[in-house]
Design a protein around this motif. Structure first.
Motif, PDB file in Angstrom:
ATOM      1  N   PRO A   1      30.835  59.144 -11.870  1.00  0.00           N
ATOM      2  CA  PRO A   1      31.807  58.210 -11.297  1.00  0.00           C
ATOM      3  C   PRO A   1      31.532  56.781 -11.772  1.00  0.00           C
ATOM      4  CG  PRO A   1      30.724  59.538  -9.588  1.00  0.00           C
ATOM      5  CD  PRO A   1      29.958  59.732 -10.850  1.00  0.00           C
ATOM      6  N   PHE A   2      32.585  56.031 -12.003  1.00  0.00           N
ATOM      7  CA  PHE A   2      32.422  54.651 -12.501  1.00  0.00           C
ATOM      8  C   PHE A   2      33.450  53.777 -11.771  1.00  0.00           C
ATOM      9  CE2 PHE A   2      32.839  51.920 -16.636  1.00  0.00           C
ATOM     10  CZ  PHE A   2      31.980  50.998 -16.128  1.00  0.00           C
ATOM     11  N   GLY A  31      25.253  52.988  -8.750  1.00  0.00           N
ATOM     12  CA  GLY A  31      26.523  52.338  -8.474  1.00  0.00           C
ATOM     13  C   GLY A  31      26.445  50.867  -8.850  1.00  0.00           C
ATOM     14  N   ARG A  32      27.503  50.123  -8.527  1.00  0.00           N
ATOM     15  CA  ARG A  32      27.584  48.713  -8.919  1.00  0.00           C
ATOM     16  C   ARG A  32      27.051  47.829  -7.798  1.00  0.00           C
ATOM     17  NH1 ARG A  32      29.394  46.266 -13.176  1.00  0.00           N
ATOM     18  NH2 ARG A  32      30.091  44.115 -13.093  1.00  0.00           N
ATOM     19  N   ALA A  33      25.916  47.206  -8.023  1.00  0.00           N
ATOM     20  CA  ALA A  33      25.287  46.372  -6.999  1.00  0.00           C
ATOM     21  C   ALA A  33      26.113  45.115  -6.707  1.00  0.00           C
ATOM     22  CB  ALA A  33      23.880  45.976  -7.454  1.00  0.00           C
ATOM     23  N   PRO A  48      37.363  53.769 -22.369  1.00  0.00           N
ATOM     24  CA  PRO A  48      35.961  53.707 -22.775  1.00  0.00           C
ATOM     25  C   PRO A  48      35.087  54.266 -21.645  1.00  0.00           C
ATOM     26  CG  PRO A  48      36.783  51.493 -22.322  1.00  0.00           C
ATOM     27  CD  PRO A  48      37.935  52.436 -22.108  1.00  0.00           C
ATOM     28  N   VAL A  49      34.617  55.489 -21.829  1.00  0.00           N
ATOM     29  CA  VAL A  49      33.776  56.128 -20.809  1.00  0.00           C
ATOM     30  C   VAL A  49      32.484  55.325 -20.645  1.00  0.00           C
ATOM     31  CG1 VAL A  49      32.376  58.189 -20.339  1.00  0.00           C
ATOM     32  CG2 VAL A  49      34.724  58.439 -21.207  1.00  0.00           C
ATOM     33  N   GLY A  50      32.081  55.142 -19.416  1.00  0.00           N
ATOM     34  CA  GLY A  50      30.847  54.401 -19.153  1.00  0.00           C
ATOM     35  C   GLY A  50      30.284  54.772 -17.807  1.00  0.00           C
ATOM     36  N   TYR A  51      29.095  54.241 -17.517  1.00  0.00           N
ATOM     37  CA  TYR A  51      28.444  54.491 -16.232  1.00  0.00           C
ATOM     38  C   TYR A  51      27.458  53.360 -15.997  1.00  0.00           C
ATOM     39  CZ  TYR A  51      24.261  55.912 -18.731  1.00  0.00           C
ATOM     40  OH  TYR A  51      23.163  55.895 -19.533  1.00  0.00           O
ATOM     41  N   HIS A  52      27.010  53.243 -14.759  1.00  0.00           N
ATOM     42  CA  HIS A  52      26.020  52.220 -14.428  1.00  0.00           C
ATOM     43  C   HIS A  52      24.603  52.733 -14.677  1.00  0.00           C
ATOM     44  CE1 HIS A  52      29.382  50.374 -12.139  1.00  0.00           C
ATOM     45  NE2 HIS A  52      28.767  49.259 -12.461  1.00  0.00           N
ATOM     46  N   GLY A  53      23.795  51.891 -15.311  1.00  0.00           N
ATOM     47  CA  GLY A  53      22.377  52.183 -15.487  1.00  0.00           C
ATOM     48  C   GLY A  53      21.542  51.360 -14.522  1.00  0.00           C
TER      49      GLY A  53
END
Lengths: 399, 399
Positions: B239-240, B151-153, A146-151
């Motif tokens: 990138p994830f 990115g992921r905080a 499942p392609v995803g990314y951070h918003g």
């Protein structure tokens, strides 16, 4: 069944009981449960009858409640079902019923991390055709993960918040250089958002089977998108300013327990997924309705989504990334196979080439003053509808 | 000048005075300012002498202090400079000096949103050559805007936190299908991180001239990266999981005021940037050192970065996205023109094809048990070094 007087077609029937944060007059915001066209002010009732949970109902967000975990969520639901189902509770409950038109609903929870997936095959294929017309519409990884990314979590806003038209850089392929100015291709994305309650530890994984231990429920999401900004910026690191100006969510969080009756088996996945994404997978039979200045323009079906939310969470955490109370992960745009099931105006107007008639006016993307309202409900085998309420926003001119 | 006994080459001289969160024994975490090989326990001293700011020194993060804004930051710096500079303060201060080797340093602030830029031309060109060997190394947008992504905080961790090797999907071009397993190309990225104090309103912009009103200071960042996972997942949304498992930051936040003496003019930008990115732009004369199991393998120079941090913030907010106290935005990997100035092992080993000798062993990417420590300091015209301390982490085997 309930002793409370509610309309037969109410989105908030006695089996739903979604939670949200409301404010009346000068009083501090706190937790309410919707029933019909009213809400139950939970804090004073729970103080006596559900004392372990009661402190979590006095906060200005649902985060304290979400952090209590699944046993407390289930105990709360049992308590609420009894409150509205047993007329013996009428005397105790009636003083704490407040009409929804007398309250202001706020952002229901503080968003920790916001992840946006891309889980509709129809949507991903449509966007692929529009953004990369010379290539295969689905990229090679799409059916494997499942392609995803951070918003941007800090710009998730409550339904009803006005949306200022974003400005930024955009460059049409024929242009020599980029220009700066207000987005001319402002769009919506109809999505379902999953709200994490129970955290996980850094370095561990959440399996597909543990989905309901971590996720409390769902909200409607409108992931506003500036397509011209996005198209210019998105290589190689993904969407950024084309999305980060605002994401609207509905005020009521509907629990997975309420939605259980609307679960359906997930559609077939071919090629087979890797073992960490496999299991007894379900989807939700939810239908959305998109109204553009009041006119119904699309009805995207959620149950056609390729990836299950349990797979999204398992994937998100398979590298050991922890989840936190308040994390929001959204499905990505929900689009069905038919034109009137597309969940973005980019798709509905086919990149702006096929205008949509809205109240007699021609539209491709959003104009200043336009208002978009997304509603949604889950259908159950016995015909009961579990409503998700709505998420709405109006476009203000660029600042 | 200071009356406190510190080594001449200390990173934390009397003009630096970085802030961090420390813990001793069972006491609650609180704010300290580093000086030499000691810290000043600020809360008790400030209670009497800087009462408006003092409550912000008792928290478990710097966020309350960061939220006070630039006048309070400057008043605090003046107060600290006087504390360590005027021997008349010795009697008052000495009881509140604690040796750094007697404390545990924690994550200095709660990260709100984390954005990662891509601002080194050397790095972007190197990665372009490695990831897209058949195309121009720099994509068309790169010199028009500071490319970035969220990115992921929630997985930003304190220096010293062990890094569990992430697992996930990877697929080499020659493979039929992706496989699942521990990353085999685990890497670092040397970056500088900017810490936002003063928030901005949704729908407004932060101009390049207002940078210092919003940003308090900097930390060292190691943006751990799983290159095999990243290469398979990153189209089209960026990138994830190749990044989200952990990002380490240094414990001491060095203020922009302390770094003022190390400012240098930004290098020439050609083509000219759009007006919202233009102004009197500066960069910082900072040198990093990367030690792999103790051996110095690279010394990336920050002042060669193409984009100024003021441009990063102006770009991040040009669409009306608000910033919050605790937002962290990082520069992206810092790489210089020379091989021994590259800020990632992907570049240093040229995609794994040119091993690096580390203590007599051949290395391309990180092996279990490896430890990486990044240090950094800003050089000023009078020869004073403003140290940034270090950020370190050791690789644990996959779970």
């Amino acid at each position: 069944m309930t002793w409370i007087d509610i309309a037969a077609n109410s989105p908030f029937g006695p089996a739903n009981l979604p939670l949200g944060i409301f404010r009346t007059g000068d009083e501090a915001p706190r937790v309410g449960a919707a029933i019909g066209d009213q809400l139950i002010d939970l804090a004073p009732l729970a103080a006596e009858r559900l004392p372990d949970v009661a402190p979590a109902f006095t906060g200005q967000s649902l985060n304290a409640f979400l952090a209590l975990g699944r046993p407390a969520w289930q105990a709360t639901r049992e308590w609420l079902l009894d409150l509205v189902g047993d007329e013996a509770n009428r005397t105790a409950v009636e003083p704490h019923l407040i009409r929804l038109d007398a309250v202001t609903m706020l952002l229901p929870f503080e968003v920790a991390d916001y992840v946006d997936f891309y889980a509709s095959e129809h949507h991903a294929s449509n966007v692929g055709r529009l953004f990369r017309p010379d290539a295969e519409p689905l990229l090679p990884n799409w059916k494997h993960l499942p392609v995803g990314y951070h918003g941007r979590a800090g710009t998730v806003v409550a339904s009803g918040t006005d949306i200022v038209r974003p400005s930024g850089q955009r460059k049409a392929p024929a242009d020599e250089a980029p220009t700066y100015g207000p987005s001319q291709r402002l769009d919506i994305e109809v999505e379902l958002g999953y709200v994490v309650g129970t955290p996980s530890a850094l370095g561990s994984r959440v399996s597909v089977d543990d989905f309901k231990d971590h996720v409390y429920g769902v909200v409607l999401v409108n992931d506003w998108s500036a397509r011209d900004i996005q198209a210019w910026e998105y290589v190689p690191l993904g969407p950024f300013l084309g999305k980060s100006f605002a994401t609207s969510i509905s005020p009521w969080v509907v629990s997975l327990d309420a939605l259980e009756a609307a679960e359906v088996p997930l559609g077939k996945q071919e090629p087979a997924v890797l073992p960490y994404l496999a299991g007894e997978l379900t989807n939700l039979n939810i239908t959305f309705e998109v109204r553009w200045n009041g006119q119904l323009v699309s009805s995207p079906p959620y149950q056609e989504m390729y990836w299950s939310p349990a797979q999204m969470l398992a994937h998100l955490s398979v590298n050991g990334a922890s989840v936190r109370t308040g994390d929001l992960f959204a499905s990505g745009t929900v689009s069905g196979a038919e034109k009137n099931q597309r969940g973005s105006f980019l798709e509905l107007s086919w990149g702006g080439r096929e205008p949509v008639t809205v109240n007699g006016e021609q539209r491709t993307f959003l104009e200043d003053g336009d208002e978009v309202t997304i509603t949604g409900w889950a259908a159950t085998p016995d015909g009961t509808r579990i409503g998700l309420g709505d998420v709405t926003g109006r476009i203000l001119p660029a600042a």
